[in-house]
Motif scaffolding. Sequence first.
Motif, PDB file in Angstrom:
ATOM      1  N   ASP A  73      21.734  49.530  31.361  1.00 40.88           N
ATOM      2  CA  ASP A  73      20.300  49.252  31.520  1.00 40.88           C
ATOM      3  C   ASP A  73      20.051  48.813  32.962  1.00 40.88           C
ATOM      4  OD1 ASP A  73      17.675  48.559  31.431  1.00 40.88           O
ATOM      5  OD2 ASP A  73      17.859  47.057  29.837  1.00 40.88           O
ATOM      6  N   PRO A  74      19.532  49.708  33.812  1.00 43.06           N
ATOM      7  CA  PRO A  74      19.306  49.369  35.233  1.00 43.06           C
ATOM      8  C   PRO A  74      18.347  48.200  35.434  1.00 43.06           C
ATOM      9  CG  PRO A  74      19.093  51.732  34.839  1.00 43.06           C
ATOM     10  CD  PRO A  74      19.144  51.077  33.498  1.00 43.06           C
ATOM     11  N   ASN A  75      17.544  47.896  34.420  1.00 41.93           N
ATOM     12  CA  ASN A  75      16.554  46.820  34.554  1.00 41.93           C
ATOM     13  C   ASN A  75      17.069  45.470  34.066  1.00 41.93           C
ATOM     14  OD1 ASN A  75      14.528  48.617  35.533  1.00 41.93           O
ATOM     15  ND2 ASN A  75      14.218  49.347  33.420  1.00 41.93           N
ATOM     16  N   ASP A  76      18.311  45.450  33.553  1.00 38.51           N
ATOM     17  CA  ASP A  76      18.884  44.196  33.040  1.00 38.51           C
ATOM     18  C   ASP A  76      20.276  44.008  33.645  1.00 38.51           C
ATOM     19  OD1 ASP A  76      19.396  41.895  31.649  1.00 38.51           O
ATOM     20  OD2 ASP A  76      19.919  42.918  29.771  1.00 38.51           O
ATOM     21  N   LEU A  77      20.283  43.502  34.884  1.00 42.88           N
ATOM     22  CA  LEU A  77      21.532  43.339  35.622  1.00 42.88           C
ATOM     23  C   LEU A  77      21.880  41.856  35.720  1.00 42.88           C
ATOM     24  CD1 LEU A  77      20.840  45.936  38.441  1.00 42.88           C
ATOM     25  CD2 LEU A  77      22.487  46.184  36.584  1.00 42.88           C
ATOM     26  N   HIS A  78      23.107  41.523  35.355  1.00 40.60           N
ATOM     27  CA  HIS A  78      23.547  40.129  35.352  1.00 40.60           C
ATOM     28  C   HIS A  78      23.476  39.501  36.741  1.00 40.60           C
ATOM     29  CE1 HIS A  78      25.758  36.636  33.909  1.00 40.60           C
ATOM     30  NE2 HIS A  78      26.605  36.763  34.910  1.00 40.60           N
ATOM     31  N   GLY A  86      31.155  43.118  22.648  1.00 35.39           N
ATOM     32  CA  GLY A  86      30.653  43.224  24.015  1.00 35.39           C
ATOM     33  C   GLY A  86      29.445  44.115  24.204  1.00 35.39           C
ATOM     34  N   PRO A  87      29.420  45.326  23.618  1.00 40.75           N
ATOM     35  CA  PRO A  87      28.278  46.225  23.867  1.00 40.75           C
ATOM     36  C   PRO A  87      26.948  45.691  23.376  1.00 40.75           C
ATOM     37  CG  PRO A  87      30.150  47.447  22.971  1.00 40.75           C
ATOM     38  CD  PRO A  87      30.486  45.996  22.849  1.00 40.75           C
ATOM     39  N   TYR A  88      26.943  44.718  22.462  1.00 39.37           N
ATOM     40  CA  TYR A  88      25.706  44.264  21.849  1.00 39.37           C
ATOM     41  C   TYR A  88      25.268  42.889  22.339  1.00 39.37           C
ATOM     42  CZ  TYR A  88      27.293  48.051  18.892  1.00 39.37           C
ATOM     43  OH  TYR A  88      27.753  49.273  18.442  1.00 39.37           O
ATOM     44  N   LEU A  89      25.973  42.364  23.351  1.00 39.84           N
ATOM     45  CA  LEU A  89      25.624  41.061  23.917  1.00 39.84           C
ATOM     46  C   LEU A  89      25.370  41.189  25.410  1.00 39.84           C
ATOM     47  CD1 LEU A  89      28.421  38.901  22.207  1.00 39.84           C
ATOM     48  CD2 LEU A  89      26.009  38.952  21.557  1.00 39.84           C
ATOM     49  N   THR A  90      24.576  40.278  25.961  1.00 41.04           N
ATOM     50  CA  THR A  90      24.446  40.215  27.415  1.00 41.04           C
ATOM     51  C   THR A  90      25.771  39.738  28.002  1.00 41.04           C
ATOM     52  OG1 THR A  90      23.697  37.912  27.421  1.00 41.04           O
ATOM     53  CG2 THR A  90      21.999  39.636  27.191  1.00 41.04           C
ATOM     54  N   VAL A  91      25.971  39.946  29.289  1.00 45.01           N
ATOM     55  CA  VAL A  91      27.214  39.522  29.929  1.00 45.01           C
ATOM     56  C   VAL A  91      27.413  38.017  29.766  1.00 45.01           C
ATOM     57  CG1 VAL A  91      28.424  39.298  32.140  1.00 45.01           C
ATOM     58  CG2 VAL A  91      27.220  41.423  31.592  1.00 45.01           C
ATOM     59  N   GLN A  92      26.343  37.259  29.952  1.00 51.43           N
ATOM     60  CA  GLN A  92      26.460  35.801  29.828  1.00 51.43           C
ATOM     61  C   GLN A  92      26.822  35.396  28.402  1.00 51.43           C
ATOM     62  OE1 GLN A  92      22.932  33.046  30.020  1.00 51.43           O
ATOM     63  NE2 GLN A  92      24.035  32.235  31.799  1.00 51.43           N
ATOM     64  N   SER A  93      26.114  35.963  27.424  1.00 49.10           N
ATOM     65  CA  SER A  93      26.403  35.621  26.024  1.00 49.10           C
ATOM     66  C   SER A  93      27.813  36.038  25.638  1.00 49.10           C
ATOM     67  CB  SER A  93      25.384  36.307  25.097  1.00 49.10           C
ATOM     68  OG  SER A  93      24.084  35.863  25.370  1.00 49.10           O
ATOM     69  N   PHE A  94      28.234  37.206  26.111  1.00 51.61           N
ATOM     70  CA  PHE A  94      29.575  37.708  25.808  1.00 51.61           C
ATOM     71  C   PHE A  94      30.637  36.761  26.352  1.00 51.61           C
ATOM     72  CE2 PHE A  94      32.819  41.300  26.708  1.00 51.61           C
ATOM     73  CZ  PHE A  94      33.450  41.061  25.493  1.00 51.61           C
ATOM     74  N   CYS A  95      30.478  36.321  27.594  1.00 50.46           N
ATOM     75  CA  CYS A  95      31.449  35.396  28.198  1.00 50.46           C
ATOM     76  C   CYS A  95      31.501  34.075  27.445  1.00 50.46           C
ATOM     77  CB  CYS A  95      31.101  35.152  29.668  1.00 50.46           C
ATOM     78  SG  CYS A  95      31.358  36.587  30.737  1.00 50.46           S
ATOM     79  N   LEU A  96      30.353  33.580  27.017  1.00 52.25           N
ATOM     80  CA  LEU A  96      30.321  32.310  26.284  1.00 52.25           C
ATOM     81  C   LEU A  96      30.970  32.463  24.907  1.00 52.25           C
ATOM     82  CD1 LEU A  96      26.744  31.022  27.209  1.00 52.25           C
ATOM     83  CD2 LEU A  96      28.928  30.179  28.063  1.00 52.25           C
ATOM     84  N   VAL A  97      30.730  33.586  24.241  1.00 49.70           N
ATOM     85  CA  VAL A  97      31.360  33.839  22.947  1.00 49.70           C
ATOM     86  C   VAL A  97      32.882  33.912  23.100  1.00 49.70           C
ATOM     87  CG1 VAL A  97      31.662  35.580  21.132  1.00 49.70           C
ATOM     88  CG2 VAL A  97      29.367  34.939  21.882  1.00 49.70           C
ATOM     89  N   CYS A  98      33.347  34.449  24.237  1.00 52.03           N
ATOM     90  CA  CYS A  98      34.792  34.588  24.477  1.00 52.03           C
ATOM     91  C   CYS A  98      35.502  33.238  24.605  1.00 52.03           C
ATOM     92  CB  CYS A  98      35.044  35.410  25.743  1.00 52.03           C
ATOM     93  SG  CYS A  98      34.617  37.165  25.571  1.00 52.03           S
ATOM     94  N   THR A  99      34.750  32.169  24.842  1.00 55.44           N
ATOM     95  CA  THR A  99      35.362  30.836  24.953  1.00 55.44           C
ATOM     96  C   THR A  99      35.649  30.218  23.581  1.00 55.44           C
ATOM     97  OG1 THR A  99      33.242  29.643  25.013  1.00 55.44           O
ATOM     98  CG2 THR A  99      34.132  30.431  27.121  1.00 55.44           C
TER      99      THR A  99
END
Length: 461
Positions: free
Chosen positions: A43-48, A165-178
Amino acid sequence: MKQNSSNSFLYLSATIANLLAFTCGVAYGWSSPAIPKLNGSTDPNDLHLGSPITPSDESWIVSLVSIGAIFGPIFAGKLADKLGRKKTLIILACPILVAFLVMAFAKSVLEFYVARFLMGLGVGSVFMILPMYLIEIAEDHNRGRLGCLMAVFINLGTLFAYSAGPYLTVQSFCLVCTVPLIIFLPLFFIWNPESPQYLAARNNQEQLKTCLSKLRNKPVGEIEKIMFGMSQMIQELNQNNGGIKELFSTRSLRKGLTITVGLILFQQFSGINAVLSYMQTIFSATQSGLPPEISTVIVGTIQVLVTIVTSALVDRLGRKVLLLMSVSGSAVSLIALGVYFFLFDNHFNVDALSWLPVLSLIMFIISFNSGLASVPWAVMAEVFPPNVKSLALTLTTVVCFIGASIITLYFPSMALFFGMATSFWIFAAVCICGGIFVFFRLIETKGKSLQEIQELLGNST
């Protein structure tokens, strides 16, 4: 009933420890769903980071974990010998946890570089210390199963990354990984015992007796007999300083190092990273229309199922049989992949062979994970006595991640220079050489004690 209780405590301890292995799998699988979000292809409009990362940035973000993993084991071995396996594993969880948090709130590519390198330091060290811990708490009859359990959790972590991963934002994905690490730290600290071999080496008889009583759940007389045997072995080993000179001058240790380094090199140069890198290309060749996130989940699921079966069979069939089956199947599937790409690159009509690449891919994934993925780590942790184990595992793990970094960084250039077909045939040749190495050099360690393994290594030619 008593034996079942013993097994329950031992396997629960191994499961809690393997939450670290799960996190390592997440660390390696993270880039697959995260990179498309960072470069804007999702998504070019949603860049971390506000702007898309470059192909060069992508390459470094992916490879810095393997580069960091080269350096972590250098320090982890000394920590494990000084503080113990348990405290060291707790310490190693911290840089991985910090790395995920840094990536969650990163505002620049440089922060991702630092975080991925820091993550690599922790991951590389876990790959060294965790097999050591698992093998040392295990018994002779289930040592291979516990050693291979690590690969099951690594693949579970990778599958989790592919699935969530494909269904989360980068930030949410990283937090879930903790989350696995947050669960691991208190559980491992409260529940898991220290390694019996470390306690014996420190002559901590009281804690050693408590530890063995939990892990073995045998009568007091048998526990004391085990303690006496361990103490006697440690006294004999303490007559040697266990330095690098002894590692290379003692016949049994030298051969053990040759076996472990050889297995790890064949594992890394078997083509697994290259095949996974071109996984979507291979799936596309079937014209099935599977989206990338589905194809990666399919492969991740296959990896988990096969490693579960492998961990169940390794103490029945033995390490040697599984490895020979693994390298043979891997070689055949890579040859088949090479044939398809040879025909495709030379403009032959391959419509009738659209099934061949995906069948070869699945066969390779099954073959690789049935032995090469997990057995080398189990063997690595069981062929060395305590006085040289940290040093030997440090050298082997460093070699492992140097190999992984070379493949990750240079395979694209190799594919351009030789072509895809020849590249896969080169990997097939490596697997064939690995089979010859396993047949003539690997000793069978199934069900054998450390002393029996050392005698086999010293007497074999």
